[in-house]
Design a protein around this motif. Structure first.
Motif, PDB file in Angstrom:
ATOM      1  N   LEU A 113      65.517  55.090  29.583  1.00 53.68           N
ATOM      2  CA  LEU A 113      65.311  53.690  29.225  1.00 53.68           C
ATOM      3  C   LEU A 113      65.208  52.801  30.459  1.00 53.68           C
ATOM      4  CD1 LEU A 113      67.763  53.573  26.206  1.00 53.68           C
ATOM      5  CD2 LEU A 113      65.266  53.641  26.118  1.00 53.68           C
ATOM      6  N   LEU A 114      66.048  53.042  31.462  1.00 59.24           N
ATOM      7  CA  LEU A 114      65.969  52.262  32.692  1.00 59.24           C
ATOM      8  C   LEU A 114      64.637  52.489  33.407  1.00 59.24           C
ATOM      9  CD1 LEU A 114      69.566  52.766  34.162  1.00 59.24           C
ATOM     10  CD2 LEU A 114      68.681  50.759  32.937  1.00 59.24           C
ATOM     11  N   ASP A 115      64.124  53.699  33.326  1.00 58.83           N
ATOM     12  CA  ASP A 115      62.855  54.029  33.984  1.00 58.83           C
ATOM     13  C   ASP A 115      61.654  53.369  33.318  1.00 58.83           C
ATOM     14  OD1 ASP A 115      64.134  55.673  35.799  1.00 58.83           O
ATOM     15  OD2 ASP A 115      63.514  57.547  34.852  1.00 58.83           O
ATOM     16  N   ASN A 116      61.734  53.168  32.011  1.00 60.75           N
ATOM     17  CA  ASN A 116      60.526  52.842  31.247  1.00 60.75           C
ATOM     18  C   ASN A 116      60.482  51.459  30.620  1.00 60.75           C
ATOM     19  OD1 ASN A 116      58.897  55.403  31.260  1.00 60.75           O
ATOM     20  ND2 ASN A 116      60.836  56.219  30.483  1.00 60.75           N
ATOM     21  N   ALA A 117      61.587  50.717  30.616  1.00 63.72           N
ATOM     22  CA  ALA A 117      61.626  49.448  29.891  1.00 63.72           C
ATOM     23  C   ALA A 117      62.169  48.319  30.751  1.00 63.72           C
ATOM     24  CB  ALA A 117      62.464  49.589  28.623  1.00 63.72           C
ATOM     25  N   ALA A 118      61.614  47.122  30.530  1.00 64.17           N
ATOM     26  CA  ALA A 118      62.077  45.929  31.243  1.00 64.17           C
ATOM     27  C   ALA A 118      62.960  45.048  30.372  1.00 64.17           C
ATOM     28  CB  ALA A 118      60.883  45.116  31.748  1.00 64.17           C
ATOM     29  N   THR A 119      62.843  45.198  29.054  1.00 61.99           N
ATOM     30  CA  THR A 119      63.589  44.372  28.109  1.00 61.99           C
ATOM     31  C   THR A 119      64.171  45.245  27.006  1.00 61.99           C
ATOM     32  OG1 THR A 119      61.699  43.983  26.646  1.00 61.99           O
ATOM     33  CG2 THR A 119      61.983  42.453  28.522  1.00 61.99           C
ATOM     34  N   VAL A 120      65.062  44.664  26.215  1.00 57.73           N
ATOM     35  CA  VAL A 120      65.621  45.386  25.076  1.00 57.73           C
ATOM     36  C   VAL A 120      64.522  45.742  24.086  1.00 57.73           C
ATOM     37  CG1 VAL A 120      67.123  45.167  23.052  1.00 57.73           C
ATOM     38  CG2 VAL A 120      67.953  44.466  25.304  1.00 57.73           C
ATOM     39  N   ASN A 121      63.624  44.808  23.817  1.00 58.26           N
ATOM     40  CA  ASN A 121      62.533  45.097  22.880  1.00 58.26           C
ATOM     41  C   ASN A 121      61.686  46.270  23.360  1.00 58.26           C
ATOM     42  OD1 ASN A 121      63.020  43.202  20.841  1.00 58.26           O
ATOM     43  ND2 ASN A 121      61.981  41.579  21.970  1.00 58.26           N
ATOM     44  N   LEU A 154      72.436  48.268  25.063  1.00 59.01           N
ATOM     45  CA  LEU A 154      71.385  47.739  25.917  1.00 59.01           C
ATOM     46  C   LEU A 154      71.500  46.223  26.010  1.00 59.01           C
ATOM     47  CD1 LEU A 154      68.417  49.694  24.290  1.00 59.01           C
ATOM     48  CD2 LEU A 154      69.298  50.121  26.594  1.00 59.01           C
ATOM     49  N   SER A 155      71.123  45.671  27.151  1.00 61.10           N
ATOM     50  CA  SER A 155      70.985  44.224  27.290  1.00 61.10           C
ATOM     51  C   SER A 155      69.959  43.952  28.363  1.00 61.10           C
ATOM     52  CB  SER A 155      72.329  43.568  27.641  1.00 61.10           C
ATOM     53  OG  SER A 155      72.798  44.042  28.886  1.00 61.10           O
ATOM     54  N   ASP A 156      69.458  42.713  28.403  1.00 61.85           N
ATOM     55  CA  ASP A 156      68.433  42.396  29.394  1.00 61.85           C
ATOM     56  C   ASP A 156      68.673  41.035  30.031  1.00 61.85           C
ATOM     57  OD1 ASP A 156      67.484  40.521  27.529  1.00 61.85           O
ATOM     58  OD2 ASP A 156      65.901  41.839  26.800  1.00 61.85           O
ATOM     59  N   VAL A 186      67.560  38.081  29.592  1.00 60.51           N
ATOM     60  CA  VAL A 186      67.719  36.893  28.767  1.00 60.51           C
ATOM     61  C   VAL A 186      68.912  36.992  27.829  1.00 60.51           C
ATOM     62  CG1 VAL A 186      65.268  36.364  28.897  1.00 60.51           C
ATOM     63  CG2 VAL A 186      66.121  37.727  26.972  1.00 60.51           C
ATOM     64  N   GLY A 187      69.656  38.086  27.880  1.00 60.49           N
ATOM     65  CA  GLY A 187      70.851  38.239  27.065  1.00 60.49           C
ATOM     66  C   GLY A 187      70.629  38.909  25.730  1.00 60.49           C
ATOM     67  N   ASP A 188      69.416  39.405  25.460  1.00 54.24           N
ATOM     68  CA  ASP A 188      69.182  40.170  24.246  1.00 54.24           C
ATOM     69  C   ASP A 188      70.035  41.436  24.297  1.00 54.24           C
ATOM     70  OD1 ASP A 188      68.127  40.886  21.818  1.00 54.24           O
ATOM     71  OD2 ASP A 188      66.168  41.491  22.587  1.00 54.24           O
ATOM     72  N   SER A 189      70.449  41.922  23.135  1.00 58.03           N
ATOM     73  CA  SER A 189      71.383  43.047  23.101  1.00 58.03           C
ATOM     74  C   SER A 189      71.107  43.942  21.903  1.00 58.03           C
ATOM     75  CB  SER A 189      72.819  42.519  23.021  1.00 58.03           C
ATOM     76  OG  SER A 189      73.763  43.575  22.949  1.00 58.03           O
ATOM     77  N   ALA A 190      71.362  45.237  22.072  1.00 55.86           N
ATOM     78  CA  ALA A 190      71.198  46.196  20.985  1.00 55.86           C
ATOM     79  C   ALA A 190      72.145  47.368  21.177  1.00 55.86           C
ATOM     80  CB  ALA A 190      69.752  46.696  20.907  1.00 55.86           C
ATOM     81  N   VAL A 191      72.447  48.032  20.075  1.00 59.00           N
ATOM     82  CA  VAL A 191      73.258  49.256  20.069  1.00 59.00           C
ATOM     83  C   VAL A 191      72.515  50.307  19.265  1.00 59.00           C
ATOM     84  CG1 VAL A 191      75.367  50.316  19.165  1.00 59.00           C
ATOM     85  CG2 VAL A 191      75.503  48.141  20.399  1.00 59.00           C
TER      86      VAL A 191
END
Length: 339
Positions: free
Chosen positions: A128-136, A163-165, A167-172
């Motif tokens: 996920l760290l390698d491939n994504a810039a945001t939670v979405n 996960l968080s990014d 702008v403060g978006d978050s997911a589990v």
């Protein structure tokens, strides 16, 4: 010492892991998102040393998922992560401010293996760290692959991911009864261990500040830690600076820590053993600074991602998290990983 030059403190907080062969281990993650500050505090408690190593990974690193019919990819983003047990990243932040944390969830039951490209649960944080810039983006990426449980240090590890990014978006992300369950929104700011998040959120309603009458519990049981962290997060004052935001996250995570040598006072866990906090991290997504404190060291260290060469072709570098002689900004102290 939260920021850089001249404030010194030691971070100790707890990441707890549920029931393991009748043994209690613990993990906690707290996301603080207020007044433009986005800070994640996370701690690692474990019944054995994980020999943590801080790692710098540049863009372009070629990887695979470590399982049959494995996904293959080249890192789109550079990252700083903690490697645990020499099998994969358990925590980290990338150059875009995405933060991923891997915690224990005893009830995890992964999907039945199918034909999708696989990524082991020990590697999913780095994927996920390698491939994504945001939670979405991370949630979109995770639907392209299948997470597969593997053995590490002689056993399998049922896990869930937060996960968080920037702008403060978050997911589990959890795996319950053989299905992937995604929680996405502000209700995911706190994560501990078993039971799963739905149960934790429902249980929270029994306590003060959340509609109930019960006082805050004081033991190290995952449900108790979830309640304490949630209550203190909700009642924390608005910080006036990034330093205050970092200090508040530290204070909250400290309330769910397990001191070295402490006795287990939880009535929910029948064990004479207590698993201490091994290390704590703080991830400042806005300023791209990643803090690390080993619990047996009084020193805080940090990596300023803005100073790191993440360019394609740059070296993978490492720094021992067990070195008690290091302190302060260690960005320039990483050593090139020997091939």
């Amino acid at each position: 010492m939260f920021k850089s030059k001249n404030i010194a403190f030691a971070l100790v907080a707890s990441l707890s892991i549920g029931l393991l062969n009748n043994q209690a281990i613990a993990c906690s993650r707290v996301l603080f998102n207020s007044t433009g500050n986005v800070v994640v505090g996370r701690t690692m408690d474990l019944y054995m040393p994980d020999h943590a190593k801080l790692m710098i990974y540049p863009r372009g690193v070629a990887r695979n998922g470590g399982v049959p019919n494995s996904a293959k990819w080249n890192a789109k983003y550079g990252s700083v992560a903690v490697n645990s047990l020499d099998v994969g990243s358990s925590d980290g932040i990338n150059e875009k401010g995405l933060v991923a944390n891997l915690l224990y969830l005893h009830e995890s039951q992964y999907e039945k293996r199918d034909t999708r490209p696989g990524v082991s649960n020990a590697v999913i944080v780095q994927y996920l760290l390698d491939n994504a810039a945001t939670v979405n983006e991370a949630l979109a990426e995770i639907k392209k692959i299948q997470i597969v449980s593997i053995k590490a240090s002689g056993r399998e590890w049922p896990l869930h991911v937060s996960l968080s990014d920037e702008v403060g978006d978050s997911a589990v992300i959890e795996f319950i009864d053989g299905k992937m369950v995604i929680h996405h929104g502000p209700e995911t700011a706190v994560m501990t261990n078993e039971p799963p998040l739905d149960w934790q959120l429902n249980n929270l309603k029994n306590y003060k500040y959340f509609g109930g009458k019960e006082s805050l519990p004081g033991d190290i049981d995952p449900a108790s830690r979830f309640v304490r962290a949630s209550a203190f997060l909700k009642t924390s004052p608005v910080p006036k600076s990034t330093q205050e935001a970092l200090a508040q996250v530290f204070s909250i995570t400290k309330t769910v820590s397990v001191p070295l040598g402490a006795h287990n006072t939880s009535t929910a866990i029948e064990s004479e053993d207590t698993w201490p906090t091994l290390w704590t991290t703080l991830a400042d997504s806005k300023n791209r600074i990643y803090y690390f404190n080993a619990s047996d060291s009084p020193n805080m260290v940090w990596v300023d991602l803005k100073k790191v060469d993440f360019s394609k072709g740059a070296s993978i570098k490492s720094l021992s998290g067990e070195d008690s002689t290091i302190s302060g900004d260690v960005t320039s102290k990483f050593q090139t990983l020997k091939k």
